[in-house]
Design a protein around this motif. Sequence first.
Motif, PDB file in Angstrom:
ATOM      1  N   VAL A 177      89.237 -16.031 -12.179  1.00 18.97           N
ATOM      2  CA  VAL A 177      88.732 -16.589 -10.919  1.00 18.97           C
ATOM      3  C   VAL A 177      89.276 -15.783  -9.739  1.00 18.97           C
ATOM      4  N   GLN A 178      90.582 -15.475  -9.780  1.00 17.34           N
ATOM      5  CA  GLN A 178      91.184 -14.694  -8.704  1.00 17.34           C
ATOM      6  C   GLN A 178      90.561 -13.302  -8.603  1.00 17.34           C
ATOM      7  N   ALA A 179      90.250 -12.713  -9.749  1.00 17.95           N
ATOM      8  CA  ALA A 179      89.621 -11.391  -9.739  1.00 17.95           C
ATOM      9  C   ALA A 179      88.251 -11.443  -9.066  1.00 17.95           C
ATOM     10  N   ARG A 180      87.496 -12.531  -9.342  1.00 21.75           N
ATOM     11  CA  ARG A 180      86.182 -12.687  -8.706  1.00 21.75           C
ATOM     12  C   ARG A 180      86.334 -12.850  -7.195  1.00 21.75           C
ATOM     13  N   LEU A 181      87.297 -13.672  -6.782  1.00 25.19           N
ATOM     14  CA  LEU A 181      87.500 -13.894  -5.351  1.00 25.19           C
ATOM     15  C   LEU A 181      87.943 -12.614  -4.655  1.00 25.19           C
ATOM     16  N   LYS A 182      88.771 -11.840  -5.331  1.00 21.34           N
ATOM     17  CA  LYS A 182      89.254 -10.590  -4.731  1.00 21.34           C
ATOM     18  C   LYS A 182      88.102  -9.602  -4.507  1.00 21.34           C
ATOM     19  N   LYS A 183      87.134  -9.598  -5.404  1.00 15.28           N
ATOM     20  CA  LYS A 183      85.983  -8.712  -5.211  1.00 15.28           C
ATOM     21  C   LYS A 183      85.241  -9.063  -3.926  1.00 15.28           C
ATOM     22  N   VAL A 184      85.196 -10.370  -3.620  1.00 11.42           N
ATOM     23  CA  VAL A 184      84.544 -10.815  -2.387  1.00 11.42           C
ATOM     24  C   VAL A 184      85.326 -10.327  -1.170  1.00 11.42           C
ATOM     25  N   THR A 185      86.642 -10.517  -1.176  1.00 10.17           N
ATOM     26  CA  THR A 185      87.437 -10.089  -0.007  1.00 10.17           C
ATOM     27  C   THR A 185      87.472  -8.575   0.121  1.00 10.17           C
ATOM     28  N   ASP A 186      87.448  -7.874  -1.011  1.00  7.28           N
ATOM     29  CA  ASP A 186      87.464  -6.402  -0.956  1.00  7.28           C
ATOM     30  C   ASP A 186      86.214  -5.853  -0.269  1.00  7.28           C
ATOM     31  N   ILE A 187      85.062  -6.463  -0.564  1.00  9.51           N
ATOM     32  CA  ILE A 187      83.818  -5.941   0.002  1.00  9.51           C
ATOM     33  C   ILE A 187      83.735  -6.201   1.510  1.00  9.51           C
ATOM     34  N   MET A 188      84.553  -7.159   1.991  1.00 15.81           N
ATOM     35  CA  MET A 188      84.549  -7.507   3.412  1.00 15.81           C
ATOM     36  C   MET A 188      85.753  -6.947   4.159  1.00 15.81           C
ATOM     37  N   PRO A 236      97.794 -15.822  -4.004  1.00 15.56           N
ATOM     38  CA  PRO A 236      96.504 -16.172  -4.598  1.00 15.56           C
ATOM     39  C   PRO A 236      95.519 -16.583  -3.514  1.00 15.56           C
ATOM     40  N   LEU A 237      94.241 -16.256  -3.713  1.00 17.29           N
ATOM     41  CA  LEU A 237      93.208 -16.622  -2.753  1.00 17.29           C
ATOM     42  C   LEU A 237      92.809 -18.077  -2.957  1.00 17.29           C
ATOM     43  N   ILE A 238      92.780 -18.842  -1.877  1.00 21.29           N
ATOM     44  CA  ILE A 238      92.477 -20.275  -1.928  1.00 21.29           C
ATOM     45  C   ILE A 238      91.284 -20.541  -1.023  1.00 21.29           C
ATOM     46  N   PRO A 239      90.071 -20.727  -1.565  1.00 23.63           N
ATOM     47  CA  PRO A 239      88.901 -20.951  -0.705  1.00 23.63           C
ATOM     48  C   PRO A 239      89.142 -22.092   0.288  1.00 23.63           C
ATOM     49  N   ALA A 240      89.064 -21.771   1.572  1.00 19.95           N
ATOM     50  CA  ALA A 240      89.339 -22.752   2.624  1.00 19.95           C
ATOM     51  C   ALA A 240      88.105 -22.883   3.524  1.00 19.95           C
ATOM     52  N   PRO A 241      87.876 -24.086   4.073  1.00 20.22           N
ATOM     53  CA  PRO A 241      88.689 -25.291   3.944  1.00 20.22           C
ATOM     54  C   PRO A 241      88.305 -26.174   2.754  1.00 20.22           C
ATOM     55  N   GLU A 267      76.579 -12.629  -9.041  1.00 18.67           N
ATOM     56  CA  GLU A 267      77.559 -12.396 -10.108  1.00 18.67           C
ATOM     57  C   GLU A 267      78.648 -13.462 -10.078  1.00 18.67           C
ATOM     58  N   HIS A 268      79.082 -13.825  -8.885  1.00 18.78           N
ATOM     59  CA  HIS A 268      80.152 -14.819  -8.713  1.00 18.78           C
ATOM     60  C   HIS A 268      79.726 -16.181  -9.264  1.00 18.78           C
ATOM     61  N   GLU A 298      77.286 -16.889 -11.408  1.00 18.71           N
ATOM     62  CA  GLU A 298      76.873 -16.890 -12.803  1.00 18.71           C
ATOM     63  C   GLU A 298      78.049 -16.802 -13.772  1.00 18.71           C
ATOM     64  N   ASP A 299      79.216 -16.416 -13.280  1.00 16.81           N
ATOM     65  CA  ASP A 299      80.392 -16.282 -14.139  1.00 16.81           C
ATOM     66  C   ASP A 299      81.013 -17.660 -14.363  1.00 16.81           C
ATOM     67  N   THR A 300      81.017 -18.114 -15.601  1.00 10.98           N
ATOM     68  CA  THR A 300      81.519 -19.465 -15.919  1.00 10.98           C
ATOM     69  C   THR A 300      82.971 -19.460 -16.383  1.00 10.98           C
ATOM     70  N   ASP A 301      83.616 -18.312 -16.412  1.00  9.83           N
ATOM     71  CA  ASP A 301      84.998 -18.211 -16.887  1.00  9.83           C
ATOM     72  C   ASP A 301      85.927 -18.885 -15.888  1.00  9.83           C
ATOM     73  N   SER A 302      86.626 -19.948 -16.319  1.00  8.11           N
ATOM     74  CA  SER A 302      87.498 -20.706 -15.415  1.00  8.11           C
ATOM     75  C   SER A 302      88.957 -20.297 -15.511  1.00  8.11           C
ATOM     76  N   ASP A 303      89.266 -19.253 -16.297  1.00  4.26           N
ATOM     77  CA  ASP A 303      90.636 -18.767 -16.381  1.00  4.26           C
ATOM     78  C   ASP A 303      91.110 -18.361 -14.978  1.00  4.26           C
ATOM     79  N   PRO A 304      92.269 -18.887 -14.510  1.00  5.59           N
ATOM     80  CA  PRO A 304      92.703 -18.627 -13.131  1.00  5.59           C
ATOM     81  C   PRO A 304      92.774 -17.152 -12.759  1.00  5.59           C
ATOM     82  N   SER A 305      93.203 -16.315 -13.697  1.00  9.08           N
ATOM     83  CA  SER A 305      93.301 -14.890 -13.374  1.00  9.08           C
ATOM     84  C   SER A 305      91.918 -14.274 -13.172  1.00  9.08           C
TER      85      SER A 305
END
Length: 417
Positions: A202-213, A102-107, A190-191, A193-200
């Motif tokens: 949230v992980q999907a949103r974070l993955k979109k960020v890492t995918d684009i980079m 799982p992606l964990i925003p650090a630090p 988009e990240h 504005e999305d208020t959905d706190s369901d862990p899965s």
Amino acid sequence: MAQANLSPAVPKPDHVPASLVYDFDMFADPGMIENAHNRALEIVKEAPPVFWTPRNDGHWVIAGHNAVFNMSRDTERFSNAMVSYEQIHAMIASMPEGAPKPLIPAPITYDPPHHAVYRGPLQKAFSPKAMTALKDSIRELAVALIEAVKPKGECAFVDAIAEPLPVTIFLRMFGLPVERQREYRDLVKEHFEDTDSDPSHVQARLKKVTDIMHDTIMERKENPTDDLISLLWQSEFNGEKATLWDIQNYCVVLFAAGLDTVVNGMSLGAVHLATNPQLQAELRADPDKIPAAAEEILRRYTFTLPPRFVSADTEFEGVQMKHGEKAVLMLPAADLDPSEFDSPEEFNLAREGKAHIAFGTGPHRCLGSHLARFELNILYEEMMARLPEFRLDPDKPLTYHGGHVWGPDEVYLKWDN
């Protein structure tokens, strides 16, 4: 319209007194969308310093300055993450070999003592000395953006200046292609504005960020340059070399913070200056006053609402809180607290004494505060030096967005050439 977007109200927990309930939706409150900081002033006057809102699944809001200060520094009882560092790594250790971590925003989501380990590599990169080296490039870009709109007699300030200035600077620091900034900004919007706190989710949103980079991340591993991603690849954590997972964890938080936060600060500053021609005249006559003006704008229009999570059943400021509950540090209200600032609603260029809390406090204080200050001061200097007196376009009223970062959706400025 905003009323229809309010999240459903949930029942009050038994341990929350009715006197501490105040209805506020940090994403869709109608008053906030109409005028964010007027709404913050209302909250300071009407709500307790620590209150519970039934919106967004129910959570605490920490609005008083003293309460925000104390919770920000109490990382033992109030964590930056829903799950502790130890629990995260125990869970990862139990996962099948080869399973995606799982992606964990650090630090930002690590608390002391682990927080210092992961913040350490970034300290030098964001130090005052490092930021001073960027002053000329910040000024050059600010001048170019202002001069591009000056002959037009008007501009959509967010689109023309407040976005491209800090975003371009940050993309250069990060090592990401500047020509893709619109794509990056749309993803950040988009990240947030999305208020959905369901862990899965949230992980999907974070993955979109890492995918684009991803391509840039891997390129910097093989061919390091003078940028943040290369620096992180060359770092060690607890004696171990950085992994792709480490870099991805950094990127999800740096990407969002670097491409959004200062944009809102600049936009709020432009609104205040545009509605105060006398202040513009004073700053044009004496540019040495601009740093004081920039600090007072930050106090008057503080714009971040970072979350915290209650680590164990506890009493805070006389309020009973339960393990796992969420609290939001309402920094805009804290900097308008009359118990901390005399006449807080007034913009006072000569205000002395107590410092604002716009960049937070404690171990999680904003890492990019030095960069933000340079950018804000340089922008105001060049606007005062290059633009005639400017004002808001009366035909295009302001609206604001909420969430964890507040700001105007767009700021339409006009001036007479």
